[in-house]
Design a protein around this motif. Structure first.
Motif, PDB file in Angstrom:
ATOM      1  N   ILE A   1       6.990  14.981 -19.682  1.00 49.69           N
ATOM      2  CA  ILE A   1       6.250  14.414 -20.815  1.00 49.69           C
ATOM      3  C   ILE A   1       6.398  15.297 -22.052  1.00 49.69           C
ATOM      4  CG2 ILE A   1       3.929  13.903 -21.657  1.00 49.69           C
ATOM      5  CD1 ILE A   1       3.249  12.829 -18.919  1.00 49.69           C
ATOM      6  N   THR A   2       6.405  16.624 -21.850  1.00 49.78           N
ATOM      7  CA  THR A   2       6.607  17.539 -22.971  1.00 49.78           C
ATOM      8  C   THR A   2       7.972  17.318 -23.609  1.00 49.78           C
ATOM      9  OG1 THR A   2       5.132  19.263 -22.118  1.00 49.78           O
ATOM     10  CG2 THR A   2       6.895  19.976 -23.587  1.00 49.78           C
ATOM     11  N   ALA A   3       9.013  17.242 -22.771  1.00 48.54           N
ATOM     12  CA  ALA A   3      10.362  17.006 -23.297  1.00 48.54           C
ATOM     13  C   ALA A   3      10.458  15.640 -23.965  1.00 48.54           C
ATOM     14  CB  ALA A   3      11.379  17.113 -22.165  1.00 48.54           C
ATOM     15  N   SER A   4       9.811  14.632 -23.367  1.00 49.68           N
ATOM     16  CA  SER A   4       9.831  13.294 -23.951  1.00 49.68           C
ATOM     17  C   SER A   4       9.144  13.279 -25.314  1.00 49.68           C
ATOM     18  CB  SER A   4       9.142  12.293 -23.017  1.00 49.68           C
ATOM     19  OG  SER A   4       9.850  12.180 -21.798  1.00 49.68           O
TER      20      SER A   4
ATOM     21  N   ARG B   1       0.829  -1.220   0.000  1.00 50.17           N
ATOM     22  CA  ARG B   1       0.000   0.000   0.000  1.00 50.17           C
ATOM     23  C   ARG B   1       0.859   1.265   0.000  1.00 50.17           C
ATOM     24  NH1 ARG B   1      -5.063  -1.654   0.983  1.00 50.17           N
ATOM     25  NH2 ARG B   1      -5.802   0.438   1.484  1.00 50.17           N
ATOM     26  N   LEU B   2       1.785   1.314  -0.930  1.00 49.93           N
ATOM     27  CA  LEU B   2       2.709   2.444  -1.009  1.00 49.93           C
ATOM     28  C   LEU B   2       2.435   3.328  -2.228  1.00 49.93           C
ATOM     29  CD1 LEU B   2       6.030   0.622  -0.029  1.00 49.93           C
ATOM     30  CD2 LEU B   2       4.569   2.021   1.430  1.00 49.93           C
ATOM     31  N   GLY B   3       1.213   3.298  -2.717  1.00 48.80           N
ATOM     32  CA  GLY B   3       0.867   4.108  -3.877  1.00 48.80           C
ATOM     33  C   GLY B   3       1.046   5.591  -3.662  1.00 48.80           C
ATOM     34  N   PHE B   4       1.016   6.023  -2.401  1.00 47.07           N
ATOM     35  CA  PHE B   4       1.154   7.451  -2.099  1.00 47.07           C
ATOM     36  C   PHE B   4       2.525   7.988  -2.516  1.00 47.07           C
ATOM     37  CE2 PHE B   4       2.957   5.342   1.581  1.00 47.07           C
ATOM     38  CZ  PHE B   4       4.059   6.126   1.895  1.00 47.07           C
ATOM     39  N   LEU B   5       3.521   7.112  -2.697  1.00 48.44           N
ATOM     40  CA  LEU B   5       4.854   7.565  -3.050  1.00 48.44           C
ATOM     41  C   LEU B   5       4.869   8.305  -4.385  1.00 48.44           C
ATOM     42  CD1 LEU B   5       7.016   4.482  -1.975  1.00 48.44           C
ATOM     43  CD2 LEU B   5       6.794   6.683  -0.802  1.00 48.44           C
ATOM     44  N   ALA B   6       3.936   7.962  -5.255  1.00 53.05           N
ATOM     45  CA  ALA B   6       3.869   8.635  -6.554  1.00 53.05           C
ATOM     46  C   ALA B   6       3.490  10.100  -6.406  1.00 53.05           C
ATOM     47  CB  ALA B   6       2.860   7.927  -7.463  1.00 53.05           C
ATOM     48  N   ASN B   7       2.910  10.461  -5.255  1.00 52.08           N
ATOM     49  CA  ASN B   7       2.514  11.849  -5.041  1.00 52.08           C
ATOM     50  C   ASN B   7       3.709  12.782  -4.916  1.00 52.08           C
ATOM     51  OD1 ASN B   7      -0.138  10.978  -4.994  1.00 52.08           O
ATOM     52  ND2 ASN B   7      -0.201  10.769  -2.768  1.00 52.08           N
ATOM     53  N   PHE B   8       4.895  12.212  -4.695  1.00 56.18           N
ATOM     54  CA  PHE B   8       6.078  13.053  -4.550  1.00 56.18           C
ATOM     55  C   PHE B   8       6.572  13.578  -5.891  1.00 56.18           C
ATOM     56  CE2 PHE B   8       6.281  10.763  -0.510  1.00 56.18           C
ATOM     57  CZ  PHE B   8       6.521  11.818   0.360  1.00 56.18           C
ATOM     58  N   LEU B   9       5.985  13.110  -6.978  1.00 56.06           N
ATOM     59  CA  LEU B   9       6.320  13.637  -8.291  1.00 56.06           C
ATOM     60  C   LEU B   9       5.234  14.639  -8.671  1.00 56.06           C
ATOM     61  CD1 LEU B   9       8.633  13.087 -10.215  1.00 56.06           C
ATOM     62  CD2 LEU B   9       7.177  11.501 -11.455  1.00 56.06           C
ATOM     63  N   SER B  10       5.569  15.913  -8.625  1.00 55.86           N
ATOM     64  CA  SER B  10       4.555  16.955  -8.807  1.00 55.86           C
ATOM     65  C   SER B  10       4.040  16.980 -10.238  1.00 55.86           C
ATOM     66  CB  SER B  10       5.140  18.325  -8.439  1.00 55.86           C
ATOM     67  OG  SER B  10       6.099  18.729  -9.394  1.00 55.86           O
ATOM     68  N   HIS B  11       2.805  17.459 -10.400  1.00 57.25           N
ATOM     69  CA  HIS B  11       2.206  17.515 -11.734  1.00 57.25           C
ATOM     70  C   HIS B  11       2.977  18.423 -12.689  1.00 57.25           C
ATOM     71  CE1 HIS B  11      -0.721  17.683 -14.964  1.00 57.25           C
ATOM     72  NE2 HIS B  11      -0.706  18.995 -14.861  1.00 57.25           N
ATOM     73  N   PRO B  12       3.413  19.624 -12.277  1.00 57.51           N
ATOM     74  CA  PRO B  12       4.192  20.460 -13.209  1.00 57.51           C
ATOM     75  C   PRO B  12       5.450  19.759 -13.705  1.00 57.51           C
ATOM     76  CG  PRO B  12       3.470  21.763 -11.336  1.00 57.51           C
ATOM     77  CD  PRO B  12       3.151  20.342 -11.016  1.00 57.51           C
ATOM     78  N   VAL B  13       6.127  19.043 -12.822  1.00 63.45           N
ATOM     79  CA  VAL B  13       7.339  18.334 -13.229  1.00 63.45           C
ATOM     80  C   VAL B  13       6.991  17.205 -14.201  1.00 63.45           C
ATOM     81  CG1 VAL B  13       9.147  16.792 -12.391  1.00 63.45           C
ATOM     82  CG2 VAL B  13       8.716  18.941 -11.215  1.00 63.45           C
ATOM     83  N   ILE B  14       5.915  16.470 -13.926  1.00 63.77           N
ATOM     84  CA  ILE B  14       5.464  15.417 -14.844  1.00 63.77           C
ATOM     85  C   ILE B  14       5.146  16.012 -16.211  1.00 63.77           C
ATOM     86  CG2 ILE B  14       3.488  13.934 -15.360  1.00 63.77           C
ATOM     87  CD1 ILE B  14       5.272  12.489 -13.632  1.00 63.77           C
ATOM     88  N   ALA B  15       4.431  17.149 -16.212  1.00 63.47           N
ATOM     89  CA  ALA B  15       4.078  17.804 -17.472  1.00 63.47           C
ATOM     90  C   ALA B  15       5.328  18.214 -18.237  1.00 63.47           C
ATOM     91  CB  ALA B  15       3.190  19.018 -17.199  1.00 63.47           C
ATOM     92  N   GLY B  16       6.317  18.725 -17.521  1.00 58.69           N
ATOM     93  CA  GLY B  16       7.567  19.112 -18.161  1.00 58.69           C
ATOM     94  C   GLY B  16       8.293  17.918 -18.744  1.00 58.69           C
TER      95      GLY B  16
ATOM     96  N   VAL C   1       3.040  17.249 -26.180  1.00 59.43           N
ATOM     97  CA  VAL C   1       3.857  18.452 -25.992  1.00 59.43           C
ATOM     98  C   VAL C   1       2.953  19.615 -25.602  1.00 59.43           C
ATOM     99  CG1 VAL C   1       5.442  20.061 -27.108  1.00 59.43           C
ATOM    100  CG2 VAL C   1       5.558  17.624 -27.639  1.00 59.43           C
ATOM    101  N   ASP C   2       3.217  20.171 -24.438  1.00 57.98           N
ATOM    102  CA  ASP C   2       2.357  21.233 -23.906  1.00 57.98           C
ATOM    103  C   ASP C   2       3.228  22.349 -23.323  1.00 57.98           C
ATOM    104  OD1 ASP C   2       0.353  22.792 -22.853  1.00 57.98           O
ATOM    105  OD2 ASP C   2       0.025  21.524 -21.092  1.00 57.98           O
ATOM    106  N   PHE C   3       3.566  23.314 -24.171  1.00 55.76           N
ATOM    107  CA  PHE C   3       4.389  24.423 -23.695  1.00 55.76           C
ATOM    108  C   PHE C   3       3.574  25.436 -22.883  1.00 55.76           C
ATOM    109  CE2 PHE C   3       7.164  23.103 -27.299  1.00 55.76           C
ATOM    110  CZ  PHE C   3       8.298  22.853 -26.539  1.00 55.76           C
TER     111      PHE C   3
END
Length: 581
Positions: A140-143, A123-138, A383-385
């Motif tokens: 995925i955009t770069a990827s 039950r450690l799914g909460f660990l994914a919360n440490f990756l913020s949405h803005p950083v994820i968006a950045g 890609v979402d600038f």
């Protein structure tokens, strides 16, 4: 039975399965299958694997997720970002095109599946919360930019290469003179057609009189039309003899039984990449699943999702696939097509299995340029600038995090980018909470409410300082609060009482407790009492297990108004400042 329903959601939704549900699921499965055939081949190409690996990775994993997953619309399989990360990770331990490369991809799927499964069980799914949405968006955009750039070599018909944006562009420029003109025509035409299919085909079909449902199905089948036409053209005009690279022979078989490499060397080399793929894959998957579930007022269990995705990846590892997760595009198509249960995914797997057995000879002359066009059109939607403009307007810290993630991913590669994203996300959290918002508050006249003295007309007492702490207290910010209070007391000799208003404090850890004890002692030396108000029950219980409350020089007040009434001297005139705090 309750335990079975908890860990096998199929027993939950399967109880109410009806003929109408079956019909809706079958229609959705047909549409998604049509979409996935070219997409699976394309993503395998992106991962550096044989095209059949994409189909294999879309059969058993989908079935396993249907059994263990909780989302009724999520479509699991190869996705662009994970395929790119797979190529980057496996390329470091084996040469593309070798048996070792395919085995390393299986091992990567095995490690990722095992990690996800363990996270779900514990039950450690909460660990994914440490990756913020803005950083994820950045990230995925770069990827998306990296993926699109990596496919230009297939559009141009050159060797290409490189893992970073600079390396890819540099090699493309040096090889421009080797461009195969026919390949370029095929690739550009396919790309333009696919872009038109996305934006213009459905309105054109609706204008021609087709029903919305048929127009939607035809639009989803657009990539298949590109595959069929370019394959026929390549075969009819013998374009392979003129340098057009094609998919070639694809095994006509169901997914084979495969075995990952369990050597310590291989497991050690792929451990960190597998962890990063697990994190990114889970975050992407759970975001899509929760978004689609909310539209039908359904519930997603993040920990069970980890188990479902873990089982899917383990299935990929033993059936010739590579790491998979829930894809945005295919899941939205599945949802829009009317899928009501995960059984739609299982039916999709059956359709892909039929394709693997019966249709693979038909893709021999399929140009790799067409698959590259399919990938480019799919990933450019990632890609979402706009996230840069939004974050700049809202928070400079978030903007810096997004920009750093994008630049590091483009400049140093996918693994460095996602690692930096994790570090930056945690760093942002520590930075923000290390200096919590602290407001000096006073009484709003005629009420029992307390507000910031810099924002509202409030009453204050010359001998009383009330500080509202808008953050839990822990090791990173306890010293900041201590220094703030002592600085205010030293600057105001009139003060006799300090009240910490703790209405927003959910926890006080041991480091913070020691800091409060030190603050209490130092204030007593200055002849100032320390009080606390509106402390939450769980926090009070924990403090009660120590000697802190006994040693506290002041009192513990249930409400801030009680503290103000008991401790305030003659109130000052109501005051207000235009400053922001």
């Amino acid at each position: 039975m309750r335990l079975a329903r908890k860990y096998l959601p199929v027993f939950d939704w399967g109880r109410d399965y009806s003929r109408d549900t079956l019909s809706n699921d079958l229609i959705a499965a047909l549409i998604v299958t049509i979409m996935l055939i070219p997409q699976s081949l394309a993503y395998a190409l992106l991962a550096g694997l044989p095209p059949e690996a994409g189909i294999y990775a879309s059969i058993v994993p989908i079935i396993l997720y249907a059994i263990f997953g909780t989302s009724r619309a999520l479509a699991v399989g190869p996705v662009a970002v994970v395929s790119l990360m797979t190529a980057a990770a496996v390329g470091q331990v084996a040469e593309q095109g070798t048996m070792g490369y395919a085995t390393a991809a299986l091992t990567l799927a095995f490690l990722s599946g095992g990690m996800l499964l363990l996270l779900g069980v514990f039950r450690l799914g909460f660990l994914a919360n440490f990756l913020s949405h803005p950083v994820i968006a950045g990230f995925i955009t770069a990827s998306g930019i990296l993926i699109a750039t990596s496919q230009l070599k297939h559009i141009l018909g050159v060797q290409g290469g490189g893992h970073t944006l600079v390396e890819m562009v540099e090699r493309l420029i040096t090889q421009l003179g080797q461009t195969n003109v026919i390949t370029l025509v095929v690739g550009v035409t396919a790309t333009a057609f696919l872009f038109w299919v996305r934006k213009g085909l459905k309105p054109a079909l609706l204008k021609a009189g087709l029903t919305p449902r048929l127009a939607d199905i035809a639009t989803k089948a657009g990539p298949v039309a590109a595959v069929v036409v370019t394959t026929l053209v390549t075969w009819a005009f013998g374009l392979t003899e003129r340098g057009v690279a094609v998919v070639g022979s694809v095994p006509q078989a169901l997914p084979p039984l495969t075995m990952p490499d369990f050597s310590t060397e291989m497991l050690g080399a792929l451990f960190v990449p597998a962890l990063l793929i697990s994190i990114i894959g889970f975050v992407e998957s759970i975001s899509v699943a929760q978004t689609l579930a909310a539209k039908k007022r359904q519930r997603i269990n993040p920990d069970q999702e980890l188990i479902g995705l873990g089982a899917a990846n383990l299935g990929a590892a033993f059936t010739g696939g590579y790491p998979v997760t829930g894809g945005f595009a295919r899941s939205v198509v599945n949802f829009d097509a009317g899928a009501e249960t995960p059984a739609a995914g299982a039916y999709t797997a059956v359709g892909l299995a039929i394709a693997a057995v019966a249709l693979t000879p038909l893709v021999y002359f399929l140009p790799k340029a067409t698959l590259a066009a399919t990938i480019i059109v799919a990933v450019l939607s990632l890609v979402d600038f706009k996230i840069l403009k939004t974050s700049w307007t809202y928070s400079r810290a978030d903007f810096a995090a997004v920009l750093a993630t994008i630049l590091l991913t483009l400049g140093l590669g996918v693994e460095t980018g996602v690692t930096a994203g994790v570090v930056i996300s945690i760093g942002l959290f520590l930075y923000r909470t290390s200096k919590p918002h602290i407001a000096e508050v006073g009484l709003v006249p005629g009420t029992q409410h307390f507000r910031n003295v810099l924002r509202h007309m409030v009453e204050t007492s010359p001998t009383l300082l009330t500080i509202r702490i808008d953050e839990s207290l822990y090791f990173a910010n306890a010293r900041y609060l201590e220094d703030y209070v002592l600085d205010r007391v030293v600057k105001n000799p009139e003060l006799r009482d300090v009240v910490l208003m703790c209405s927003a404090v959910n926890e006080i850890d041991l480091s913070a407790l020691e800091s409060l004890e030190a603050l209490n002692t130092r204030l007593m030396g200055l002849n100032v009492r320390l009080h606390m108000s509106e402390v939450k029950g769980p926090v009070t219980d924990r403090l009660g297990r120590t000697h802190f409350l006994e040693a506290l020089s002041g009192e513990l007040f249930l409400a801030q108004y009680d503290a103000y009434q008991a401790l305030s001297a003659k109130p000052r005139e109501a005051q207000q400042s235009g400053a922001q705090a």
